[in-house]
Design a protein around this motif. Structure first.
Motif, PDB file in Angstrom:
ATOM      1  N   LEU A   1       0.805  -1.220   0.000  1.00  0.00           N
ATOM      2  CA  LEU A   1       0.000   0.000   0.000  1.00  0.00           C
ATOM      3  C   LEU A   1       0.838   1.271   0.000  1.00  0.00           C
ATOM      4  O   LEU A   1       0.290   2.368  -0.137  1.00  0.00           O
ATOM      5  CB  LEU A   1      -0.919   0.019   1.231  1.00  0.00           C
ATOM      6  N   TYR A   2       2.154   1.147   0.162  1.00  0.00           N
ATOM      7  CA  TYR A   2       2.978   2.334   0.376  1.00  0.00           C
ATOM      8  C   TYR A   2       2.912   3.313  -0.795  1.00  0.00           C
ATOM      9  O   TYR A   2       2.776   4.522  -0.604  1.00  0.00           O
ATOM     10  CB  TYR A   2       4.431   1.936   0.629  1.00  0.00           C
ATOM     11  N   VAL A   3       3.015   2.793  -2.010  1.00  0.00           N
ATOM     12  CA  VAL A   3       3.053   3.672  -3.177  1.00  0.00           C
ATOM     13  C   VAL A   3       1.722   4.398  -3.353  1.00  0.00           C
ATOM     14  O   VAL A   3       1.676   5.587  -3.683  1.00  0.00           O
ATOM     15  CB  VAL A   3       3.409   2.865  -4.436  1.00  0.00           C
ATOM     16  N   GLU A   4       0.618   3.706  -3.110  1.00  0.00           N
ATOM     17  CA  GLU A   4      -0.704   4.291  -3.344  1.00  0.00           C
ATOM     18  C   GLU A   4      -1.017   5.407  -2.347  1.00  0.00           C
ATOM     19  O   GLU A   4      -1.659   6.402  -2.703  1.00  0.00           O
ATOM     20  CB  GLU A   4      -1.773   3.199  -3.253  1.00  0.00           C
ATOM     21  N   ILE A   5      -0.576   5.251  -1.121  1.00  0.00           N
ATOM     22  CA  ILE A   5      -0.949   6.226  -0.089  1.00  0.00           C
ATOM     23  C   ILE A   5       0.145   7.245   0.185  1.00  0.00           C
ATOM     24  O   ILE A   5      -0.039   8.114   1.047  1.00  0.00           O
ATOM     25  CB  ILE A   5      -1.319   5.503   1.229  1.00  0.00           C
ATOM     26  N   PHE A   6       1.275   7.163  -0.531  1.00  0.00           N
ATOM     27  CA  PHE A   6       2.400   8.045  -0.216  1.00  0.00           C
ATOM     28  C   PHE A   6       2.066   9.526  -0.367  1.00  0.00           C
ATOM     29  O   PHE A   6       2.436  10.329   0.517  1.00  0.00           O
ATOM     30  CB  PHE A   6       3.608   7.698  -1.088  1.00  0.00           C
ATOM     31  N   PRO A   7       1.403   9.997  -1.439  1.00  0.00           N
ATOM     32  CA  PRO A   7       1.140  11.453  -1.549  1.00  0.00           C
ATOM     33  C   PRO A   7       0.365  12.012  -0.360  1.00  0.00           C
ATOM     34  O   PRO A   7       0.730  13.054   0.199  1.00  0.00           O
ATOM     35  CB  PRO A   7       0.344  11.566  -2.852  1.00  0.00           C
ATOM     36  N   GLU A   8      -0.723  11.322   0.045  1.00  0.00           N
ATOM     37  CA  GLU A   8      -1.507  11.818   1.183  1.00  0.00           C
ATOM     38  C   GLU A   8      -0.710  11.732   2.479  1.00  0.00           C
ATOM     39  O   GLU A   8      -0.784  12.632   3.325  1.00  0.00           O
ATOM     40  CB  GLU A   8      -2.801  11.017   1.312  1.00  0.00           C
ATOM     41  N   CYS A   9       0.067  10.658   2.631  1.00  0.00           N
ATOM     42  CA  CYS A   9       0.847  10.500   3.866  1.00  0.00           C
ATOM     43  C   CYS A   9       1.977  11.515   3.948  1.00  0.00           C
ATOM     44  O   CYS A   9       2.339  11.959   5.052  1.00  0.00           O
ATOM     45  CB  CYS A   9       1.408   9.075   3.943  1.00  0.00           C
ATOM     46  N   PHE A  10       2.541  11.896   2.822  1.00  0.00           N
ATOM     47  CA  PHE A  10       3.587  12.915   2.831  1.00  0.00           C
ATOM     48  C   PHE A  10       3.035  14.252   3.322  1.00  0.00           C
ATOM     49  O   PHE A  10       3.655  14.933   4.145  1.00  0.00           O
ATOM     50  CB  PHE A  10       4.178  13.063   1.428  1.00  0.00           C
ATOM     51  N   GLN A  11       1.866  14.619   2.834  1.00  0.00           N
ATOM     52  CA  GLN A  11       1.232  15.845   3.302  1.00  0.00           C
ATOM     53  C   GLN A  11       0.897  15.743   4.794  1.00  0.00           C
ATOM     54  O   GLN A  11       1.082  16.706   5.553  1.00  0.00           O
ATOM     55  CB  GLN A  11      -0.047  16.108   2.505  1.00  0.00           C
ATOM     56  N   MET A  12       0.430  14.569   5.206  1.00  0.00           N
ATOM     57  CA  MET A  12       0.089  14.379   6.605  1.00  0.00           C
ATOM     58  C   MET A  12       1.332  14.480   7.495  1.00  0.00           C
ATOM     59  O   MET A  12       1.284  15.036   8.600  1.00  0.00           O
ATOM     60  CB  MET A  12      -0.596  13.021   6.805  1.00  0.00           C
ATOM     61  N   ALA A  13       2.459  13.931   7.026  1.00  0.00           N
ATOM     62  CA  ALA A  13       3.701  13.984   7.802  1.00  0.00           C
ATOM     63  C   ALA A  13       4.160  15.428   8.002  1.00  0.00           C
ATOM     64  O   ALA A  13       4.582  15.805   9.106  1.00  0.00           O
ATOM     65  CB  ALA A  13       4.789  13.162   7.109  1.00  0.00           C
ATOM     66  N   LEU A  14       4.078  16.226   6.952  1.00  0.00           N
ATOM     67  CA  LEU A  14       4.443  17.640   7.089  1.00  0.00           C
ATOM     68  C   LEU A  14       3.547  18.344   8.097  1.00  0.00           C
ATOM     69  O   LEU A  14       4.010  19.139   8.917  1.00  0.00           O
ATOM     70  CB  LEU A  14       4.359  18.338   5.733  1.00  0.00           C
ATOM     71  N   LEU A  15       2.266  18.031   8.047  1.00  0.00           N
ATOM     72  CA  LEU A  15       1.331  18.672   8.977  1.00  0.00           C
ATOM     73  C   LEU A  15       1.597  18.219  10.411  1.00  0.00           C
ATOM     74  O   LEU A  15       1.510  19.025  11.344  1.00  0.00           O
ATOM     75  CB  LEU A  15      -0.103  18.346   8.569  1.00  0.00           C
ATOM     76  N   ILE A  16       1.907  16.945  10.607  1.00  0.00           N
ATOM     77  CA  ILE A  16       2.251  16.451  11.943  1.00  0.00           C
ATOM     78  C   ILE A  16       3.439  17.231  12.490  1.00  0.00           C
ATOM     79  O   ILE A  16       3.443  17.668  13.650  1.00  0.00           O
ATOM     80  CB  ILE A  16       2.555  14.944  11.904  1.00  0.00           C
TER      81      ILE A  16
END
Length: 637
Positions: free
Chosen positions: A368-383
């Motif tokens: 699942l890593y490739v599919e969810i990476f864009p949203e998770c990258f934005q989430m990581a910055l926000l965290i």
């Protein structure tokens, strides 16, 4: 004349002495200082460039510090002390334990009180935010236990309560719902509303897998940022951008709990215009509102608001610890639900049985890593942005400093560790941080006392809340986002301070609400960069002319100043780089003169050669020639 300064009130040297000084570090510089009764200081010395000074200092340093080969320098640098220092860098708890021994009694009291007090918030928030993240309250409890434990080991901020957060929970729900709609539901060709009990169990397991993968990706992004020491990015975070985005997220959170508060089910919505379609489905099914669920929500909201906004605010000076409104709400709601049997009599949804103990660790799903990476990258910055901003506020209030890069690494390692359990990404929650700060927590070991309370909940107390009504949790979420929604009151202040910040706030907020949260994040970042470019192109410029007293002033301040002065000061309030160079050239030509439009050429040219001579006579003669012949051209070597 290399230097000129007038100090009328405090002469630098006695007026009747002529002194000679030499620079301490530069033997080649010779200064001759002459003073007189007018308190003017004239300094004549040899001309030096920056490269000359660097050469002198570099030469002196190279003589004192012999060079070593790269390999030998690397070997000598790998000492035991540096290895232990590196270990302490990634494991701050070792340093905390060492310092704990020196003041054990004082520190343990503050940590114990802070840890126990903040646990009263972790428990109800974990239950509520588990539902908010499209999971169950049990996963919310796990997400309130493991992050605290890992942050106690890797964290550095003594007032950081790193666990569940409403904004990150709703973003996790976005990722989970996207994967469910695109990967899980098409296999069965059904919707969530019409799924059977067995399919709902499989759906829940799939949601947990996506949540764990999302946690791992967010943690990995933060760890990589920490390795490359990108903590300086906090200097570029805009409060208006964070405010607009969190307001939009709060609106999404509020909307997502309306169906639970009304006791209805609506189809899963994802994509642009999500809120518009969500409200459409809500109004279409509002006639099927479950009245008992709505009554529970209204009563719980009134009770929580009364305690938080009336009792805690009015008597906050007398209360050492705020009254735990959320904890009291779930206790009272559970007691009433258990003894009146609300689930069977009125069909009210309850939390259900809570598994006892801690689940076994599992590897996250790599597929699942490739599919969810864009949203998770934005989430990581926000965290990172939300957490480090709150950590700095607490550090400033309690007069200590934190290391951005260490905190960044701690956030990443904490989320990576939590990804092996059924958790969703962890972040900061301001109310919990404020409790730790008010209770006087001394070290990060306050998290150990919080984890002990959460262990007690997971092994013993959790079963007592099986009859907790879900509408009561929805009411807690409604009240929890109220401070975020009230951020709209900051718009008049932003308008008065900086209209560009207001534009960033409105653009981020409106795009996040009308489009979707990921688009709001992208639009906010884009508008922030555009405003920086626009402001650099609209910088103020001014021209200062020399008065008879050799003071440079603006024409507005002294209207009688003659603009025929041969020396003009041009000032532009911006850095000079490629984006501002054209404006600088245009404005300086408009304010002074444009050499391309000059109608005459210099009638005579003189050539001046600067030498390392300290003769004042030569300097005076050149100065005189230039003064008597202002039309001369000048070439310098």
């Amino acid at each position: 004349m290399a230097f000129f300064k007038a100090i009328p009130s405090l002469p630098l040297f006695p007026a009747d002495d002529n002194k000679v000084f030499s620079h301490v570090g530069l033997e080649r510089i010779h200064q001759e200082v002459q003073t007189d009764q007018s308190s003017h200081v004239y300094v004549s010395r040899d001309v030096f460039t920056q490269s000359d000074i660097d050469t002198l200092y570099e030469g002196a340093r190279s003589q004192n510090e012999p060079e070593q080969s790269g390999k030998m320098s690397y070997i000598n640098s790998c000492t035991k002390a540096k290895i232990f220092h590196l270990m302490f860098y990634f494991l701050p708890i070792v340093t905390v334990l060492q310092k704990y021994c020196f003041d054990f009694r004082n520190k343990i009291i503050g940590d114990f009180m802070g840890g126990i007090s903040v646990a009263c918030l972790h428990f109800p928030q974990g239950l509520a935010y588990g539902l908010l993240a499209s999971l169950t309250p049990v996963e919310g409890l796990y997400s309130s236990f493991f992050p605290i434990l890992f942050y106690t080991i890797f964290g550095t901020s003594q007032h950081m309560s790193f666990a569940t957060d409403s904004v990150i929970a709703i973003l996790t729900a976005e990722v989970i719902d996207t994967q469910v709609k695109s990967s899980f539901l098409p296999k069965f060709n059904i919707s969530v509303v019409h799924a059977t009990h067995t399919m709902k169990t499989e759906l829940l397991n799939y949601r947990i897998v996506v949540s764990a993968a999302c946690t791992f990706v967010c943690g990995s992004v933060l760890v990589v940022m920490g390795i490359f020491r990108l903590g300086f990015l906090t200097s570029y975070q805009s409060k208006s951008f964070i405010g607009g985005f969190t307001f939009a997220a709060a609106f999404h959170i509020f909307t997502s709990q309306i169906p639970k508060g009304l006791g209805i089910e609506i189809p899963l919505v994802k994509g642009i215009g999500k809120l518009v379609y969500t409200f459409k489905y809500i109004f279409e099914d509002i006639r099927n509102t479950h009245v008992p669920s709505l009554i529970i929500v209204i009563l719980c909201v009134i009770f929580i608001v009364f305690i938080k906004d009336f009792i805690n605010e009015r008597y906050k000076r007398k209360l050492r610890v705020p009254v735990p409104a959320d904890l009291l709400t779930i206790i009272i709601a559970t007691i009433i639900s258990t003894y009146t049997n609300l689930e069977k009599k009125f069909g009210i949804e309850v939390v259900g049985s809570i598994p006892v103990g801690i689940p076994d660790p599992k590897l996250p799903d790599v597929s699942l890593y490739v599919e969810i990476f864009p949203e998770c990258f934005q989430m990581a910055l926000l965290i990172f942005f939300l957490s480090i901003a709150m950590a700095k506020v607490c550090a400033e209030q309690n007069e200590y400093e934190i290391n951005d890069n260490k905190e960044l690494m701690a956030y990443g390692l904490t989320n990576v560790g939590c990804s092996f359990f059924p958790c969703f990404p962890a972040s900061v929650s301001p109310p919990r941080n404020m409790i730790l700060s008010s209770m006087g927590a001394k070290t990060t070991l306050n998290g150990l006392f919080t984890t002990c309370v959460m262990l007690l909940v997971l092994y013993v107390l959790g079963q007592l809340f099986a009859q907790l009504p879900v509408p009561a949790l929805a009411a807690m979420i409604f009240v929890s986002v109220k401070p975020l929604l009230l951020q709209v009151r900051s718009l008049p202040k932003l308008y008065r301070v900086n209209i560009y910040d207001m534009v960033i706030w409105i653009a981020t907020c409106s795009s996040g609400i009308l489009l979707d949260l990921p688009y709001g994040l992208l639009v906010g970042i884009g508008v922030s960069f555009i405003t920086v470019v626009v402001q650099s192109q609209r910088t103020d410029t001014e021209v200062r002319y020399r008065t008879n007293d050799h003071i440079f002033m603006k024409k507005e301040h002294q209207p009688h100043i003659s603009e025929s002065s041969k020396v003009v000061v041009f000032h532009m309030c911006s850095a000079l780089y490629f984006a501002t160079s054209e404006r600088f050239r245009r404005r300086i030509y408009e304010s002074t003169l444009n050499p391309l439009k000059m109608k005459y050429k210099p009638v005579q040219e003189i050539e001046v050669t600067f030498s390392y001579s300290s003769s004042t006579n030569t300097e005076s003669s050149v100065h005189k020639n230039l003064t008597d012949n202002p039309s001369f051209g000048l070439k310098g070597h």
